[in-house]
Write an enzyme that holds these catalytic residues in place. Structure first.
Site, PDB file in Angstrom:
ATOM      1  CD  GLU A  82      24.330  36.306  42.958  1.00  0.00           C
ATOM      2  OE1 GLU A  82      23.823  35.196  43.166  1.00  0.00           O
ATOM      3  OE2 GLU A  82      24.058  37.018  41.977  1.00  0.00           O
ATOM      4  CG  ASP A 114      19.833  39.248  43.668  1.00  0.00           C
ATOM      5  OD1 ASP A 114      20.214  38.195  43.150  1.00  0.00           O
ATOM      6  OD2 ASP A 114      20.520  40.288  43.724  1.00  0.00           O
ATOM      7  CE  LYS A 128      16.953  38.407  38.005  1.00  0.00           C
ATOM      8  NZ  LYS A 128      17.905  38.697  39.064  1.00  0.00           N
TER       9      LYS A 128
HETATM   10  P1  IMP Z   1      19.018  35.751  40.393  1.00  0.00           P
HETATM   11  O1  IMP Z   1      18.029  36.736  40.977  1.00  0.00           O
HETATM   12  O2  IMP Z   1      19.712  36.309  39.207  1.00  0.00           O
HETATM   13  O3  IMP Z   1      19.892  35.144  41.422  1.00  0.00           O
HETATM   14  O4  IMP Z   1      18.185  34.552  39.767  1.00  0.00           O
HETATM   15  C1  IMP Z   1      16.980  34.152  40.250  1.00  0.00           C
HETATM   16  C2  IMP Z   1      16.564  32.845  39.597  1.00  0.00           C
HETATM   17  O5  IMP Z   1      15.238  32.591  40.078  1.00  0.00           O
HETATM   18  C3  IMP Z   1      16.451  32.893  38.082  1.00  0.00           C
HETATM   19  O6  IMP Z   1      17.579  32.394  37.437  1.00  0.00           O
HETATM   20  C4  IMP Z   1      15.259  31.998  37.804  1.00  0.00           C
HETATM   21  O7  IMP Z   1      15.681  30.672  37.748  1.00  0.00           O
HETATM   22  C5  IMP Z   1      14.395  32.202  39.044  1.00  0.00           C
HETATM   23  N1  IMP Z   1      13.440  33.301  38.804  1.00  0.00           N
HETATM   24  C6  IMP Z   1      13.445  34.532  39.364  1.00  0.00           C
HETATM   25  N2  IMP Z   1      12.446  35.273  38.890  1.00  0.00           N
HETATM   26  C7  IMP Z   1      11.812  34.504  38.006  1.00  0.00           C
HETATM   27  C8  IMP Z   1      10.698  34.743  37.146  1.00  0.00           C
HETATM   28  O8  IMP Z   1      10.101  35.823  37.079  1.00  0.00           O
HETATM   29  N3  IMP Z   1      10.342  33.704  36.398  1.00  0.00           N
HETATM   30  C9  IMP Z   1      10.968  32.497  36.422  1.00  0.00           C
HETATM   31  N4  IMP Z   1      12.019  32.243  37.158  1.00  0.00           N
HETATM   32  C10 IMP Z   1      12.446  33.238  37.951  1.00  0.00           C
END
Ligand code: IMP
Length: 196
Positions: A37, A66, A13
């Site tokens: 979180e 997120d 990210k």
């Molecule tokens: P968080 O936003 O940190 O809670 O994590 C979102 C989760 O969604 C990530 O750990 C990935 O597993 C998945 N995810 C979110 N965006 C992407 C992306 O652009 N590519 C692949 N997986 C994603």
């Protein structure tokens, strides 16, 4: 140049958001803040909550992002629980859940929350990309579920794309474009003079 701190520990990210910032003259500075979180089905709520918490510690202009993967045949699971599902059953587990399932429709959603001094409320920016879940993983770039997500209009998975190509169409890229547009319209010298 506007400088925005980014509260995230996810290197995938961070890399994408820094690149996105560079297209719009926004410097993204990653920060390793302890992440508070909250559990919720709503990405909007999760990012808003994290942004408020990060802002109370930092008191500087910052963003939190997120995101989640929503699979139609699984009643839009895992959604806001995507990182937990990725860490537990992973890509293989998701493919197993979809074995023999014809409907492969899915979408990624991203919510970016902006908190800053002089800003009376946290602003939320949303981006969505529709696509399908591949039958097997392909590609080695990106992160998370990238090897199994094929965005609409493409034959490649996100993991088979260069970062720039993914950023142009991804949920995160779209949410960031909303943020950049809002900053261009609203970031007058008076309000953002200290955002550097
Ligand atoms: P968080 O936003 O940190 O809670 O994590 C979102 C989760 O969604 C990530 O750990 C990935 O597993 C998945 N995810 C979110 N965006 C992407 C992306 O652009 N590519 C692949 N997986 C994603």
């Amino acid at each position: 140049m506007v400088r925005l701190y980014l509260a995230s520990r996810n290197p995938g990210k961070v890399s994408e958001l820094r690149k996105l910032g560079s297209y719009f003259g926004i410097e993204i500075v990653p920060l390793d803040l302890p992440k508070v979180e909250v559990q919720s089905e709503s990405l909007e709520y999760v990012s808003l909550f994290s942004a408020v918490n990060a802002f109370l510690t930092l008191r500087k202009p910052l963003i939190v992002e997120d995101s989640g993967l929503y699979i139609e045949a699984l009643n839009f699971f895992p959604g806001a629980y995507s990182s937990f599902v990725y860490r537990t059953i992973g890509i293989r587990g998701v493919l197993k859940l979809l074995e023999g399932v014809e409907n492969r429709q899915a979408y990624f959603k991203s919510v970016i929350a902006l908190a800053a001094p002089n800003l009376p409320e946290v602003k939320l920016f949303t981006g969505v990309v529709y696509g399908v879940i591949a039958t097997e993983p392909r590609g080695s770039r990106g992160f998370g579920f990238d090897p199994i997500f094929i965005p609409e209009g493409s034959a490649k998975t996100f993991a088979e794309m260069e970062e720039d190509e993914k950023n142009r169409i991804s949920h995160r890229g779209r949410a960031f474009m909303e943020l950049a547009g809002w900053l261009a319209d609203n970031c007058s010298k008076v309000m953002c003079y200290s955002w550097t």
